[in-house]
Design a protein around this motif. Sequence first.
Motif, PDB file in Angstrom:
ATOM      1  N   TYR A  35     -11.640   0.703   5.257  1.00 30.42           N
ATOM      2  CA  TYR A  35     -11.366   2.126   5.444  1.00 30.42           C
ATOM      3  C   TYR A  35     -12.185   2.681   6.607  1.00 30.42           C
ATOM      4  O   TYR A  35     -11.702   3.466   7.409  1.00 30.42           O
ATOM      5  CB  TYR A  35     -11.657   2.905   4.150  1.00 30.42           C
ATOM      6  N   HIS A  36     -13.422   2.219   6.684  1.00 26.82           N
ATOM      7  CA  HIS A  36     -14.252   2.638   7.812  1.00 26.82           C
ATOM      8  C   HIS A  36     -13.629   2.238   9.128  1.00 26.82           C
ATOM      9  O   HIS A  36     -13.554   3.018  10.071  1.00 26.82           O
ATOM     10  CB  HIS A  36     -15.647   1.997   7.697  1.00 26.82           C
ATOM     11  N   PHE A  85     -11.706   6.190   8.453  1.00 26.08           N
ATOM     12  CA  PHE A  85     -12.022   7.120   7.365  1.00 26.08           C
ATOM     13  C   PHE A  85     -13.524   7.386   7.295  1.00 26.08           C
ATOM     14  O   PHE A  85     -14.330   6.498   7.549  1.00 26.08           O
ATOM     15  CB  PHE A  85     -11.544   6.542   6.031  1.00 26.08           C
ATOM     16  N   GLY A 142      -2.821  -0.490   6.508  1.00 24.35           N
ATOM     17  CA  GLY A 142      -3.468   0.803   6.734  1.00 24.35           C
ATOM     18  C   GLY A 142      -2.932   1.459   7.999  1.00 24.35           C
ATOM     19  O   GLY A 142      -2.577   2.645   8.016  1.00 24.35           O
ATOM     20  N   CYS A 171       0.850  -1.188   0.000  1.00 16.83           N
ATOM     21  CA  CYS A 171       0.000   0.000   0.000  1.00 16.83           C
ATOM     22  C   CYS A 171       0.886   1.237   0.000  1.00 16.83           C
ATOM     23  O   CYS A 171       2.036   1.189   0.450  1.00 16.83           O
ATOM     24  CB  CYS A 171      -0.978  -0.051   1.161  1.00 16.83           C
ATOM     25  N   SER A 208     -11.969   5.548  -3.727  1.00 24.14           N
ATOM     26  CA  SER A 208     -12.236   4.133  -3.973  1.00 24.14           C
ATOM     27  C   SER A 208     -13.528   3.985  -4.767  1.00 24.14           C
ATOM     28  O   SER A 208     -14.085   4.965  -5.256  1.00 24.14           O
ATOM     29  CB  SER A 208     -12.326   3.366  -2.645  1.00 24.14           C
ATOM     30  N   LEU A 250      -8.492   9.499   0.573  1.00 24.00           N
ATOM     31  CA  LEU A 250      -8.423   8.325  -0.309  1.00 24.00           C
ATOM     32  C   LEU A 250      -9.601   8.295  -1.253  1.00 24.00           C
ATOM     33  O   LEU A 250     -10.618   8.936  -1.022  1.00 24.00           O
ATOM     34  CB  LEU A 250      -8.319   7.020   0.495  1.00 24.00           C
TER      35      LEU A 250
END
Lengths: 318, 318
Positions: A290-291, A295, A260, A227, A279, A277
């Motif tokens: 991500y949550h 994010f 992450g 990443c 997506s 970010l």
Amino acid sequence: MDFFEQVGKKALGSRLRRLSESITEEAGEIYRLYDIGLQPKWFPVFYVLSQSQEKAITTIAEEIGHSHPSVSKLVTEMSRNGLVIEKKDRSDGRRNVISLSKKGREVAVKIEPLYIDVNNAIEQALAQTRNDLWKAIDEWEFLLKQKSLLRRVEEQNKQREAQYVTIIDYTPKYRKLFKQLNEEWITKYFKMEEADHKALDHPQKNIIDKGGYIFIALYKDEPLGVCALMKMNDPYYDFELAKMAVSPKAQGKNIGWLLGQAAINRAKTLGAKNIYLESNTILKPAINLYHKLGFKKVAGHPTPYERSNIQMELILQL
Amino acid sequence: MDFFEQVGKKALGSRLRRLSESITEEAGEIYRLYDIGLQPKWFPVFYVLSQSQEKAITTIAEEIGHSHPSVSKLVTEMSRNGLVIEKKDRSDGRRNVISLSKKGREVAVKIEPLYIDVNNAIEQALAQTRNDLWKAIDEWEFLLKQKSLLRRVEEQNKQREAQYVTIIDYTPKYRKLFKQLNEEWITKYFKMEEADHKALDHPQKNIIDKGGYIFIALYKDEPLGVCALMKMNDPYYDFELAKMAVSPKAQGKNIGWLLGQAAINRAKTLGAKNIYLESNTILKPAINLYHKLGFKKVAGHPTPYERSNIQMELILQL
DNA sequence: ATTATTTATGTAACTGGTTACGTAAATATA
DNA sequence: TATATTTACGTAACCAGTTACATAAATAAT
């Protein structure tokens, strides 16, 4: 040696079943002892009916925690044995309303002493134990309602797997891998775009040299996830989290989360304020990840990617 | 309200089953999660095989506590799935010796992490409870091995029933009952003899007036049992316990024991040293009762009864 | 050596539940 | 008011075990 001692606690389920079986088996003999014309399997249905005037099949099923066909069969048997009466509900032609017959009510009276004796026998046995089985069941049902055994095992799994995962910084020897893992998922769902080629073909020049970072996840020393944390030229966002890719064979090992975390920690260390970010909502596990990383969705940012239909940000400092 | 809370502890068996079912159900999902080609129901068989080279069907069945047909079926399925190999024992043509196949051994390795995670998940959940379910099961299995639930319930029953039983002394109004209850069992197994008629037709004259006693058992105020303590003209035995009879409809309510106790207590009160009795070995429950009351078999006493083939005594004072 | 008994196993049928499915009545929606 | 959906319930088929029974091999008894 006893099987369960050898197997250990992972056989908790089977062990519970063995105990419950031996107890229900004895229940049958107890019924015989008291000479009550009642089969043990009828008991739950019989009991709820004895506590109420009448009840429909599904209502009984819900209360005792059986399926409705089970209750349907039990009621038919009990009806054949004259214990209950079935009658159609006048105001709702679908409902089959069940109540105890005269004989059933007599049995309900005759069974009272059995209730008392069994209850007392169990209470006395419980009193002799240091760990109260009844309360232990209570506690377990509560625990499992809070968090299923499956999820508990999953957590153990993640925790254990995390030991095998190391996150390291990019070196040129991972250039091919970085491209390959990303190309894999991009071409699976979308198509490669101009910006992809730029970043994946020359990561040193287009990411690292511009002040960004690339992280490699090693699972048991094998590189299986990547990443990037790309420097942004934006007054608000310091970095963009991008090019996250994990090999399909390493999925479910929490590698995405660890990558992450590594990226976020690096950003924090560098005093960054916000991470951005982009997506696509069809990538549900990614959005989910991500949550979990913290994010939140934001709207209205220009993007060079065709496939981007969702933007998110993580605020590190207010 | 929850069914089990309402029913109370008499539903311990069903409640255990519910918990074990919810756990074993989750077990299935856990197996799926770890992507092991193993059905949960195969687990016990699989496990014992993974712990040993090879085992015959019945041996496995005994170890895991299943019936042998169950193991037979499981092995057939597992064999079809390539997990185990069946082979006939060379030296014993009946035995079907089972061992893990190569694939089976691979699965045994692959399943290790699952063992660890499930064990840990359960251990951690157990650690959060105040009543340790695992230990509670231990304790219950121990308790039930010592004394079955059935026997515990029987004891409760006896205890409760005893509350309804009162033992009183004979009065002439029980003369008919005294004869009737005795005649009932005597003629059922034997025939009435001279001594029977003497004692049963004129109890006042032939028992009481000679220094003996007759006890009547009232069950909820209804006279349902009798027994006599007859004075003996013997240097060793003070009394003979005789003419014990309990109505068939009151059997199993411990009335015989209460009558016997009453008689023995009376003899003790009167400073008696030894009690004698005669019976017949085909009356098993009676012999059993006498044993429980403390009587021991003795031999070689003359008896006026044809049906007497066993003599017993109870020593009250040494 | 023959016969009877015991043991190891497989097959069939049963048990007490389940899920899958179909039907009819009741209710919601257009 | 017609149609779609939901609900109540029965029937059928399945499931993971069981018990009952049959058979063949091994062992014990005569």
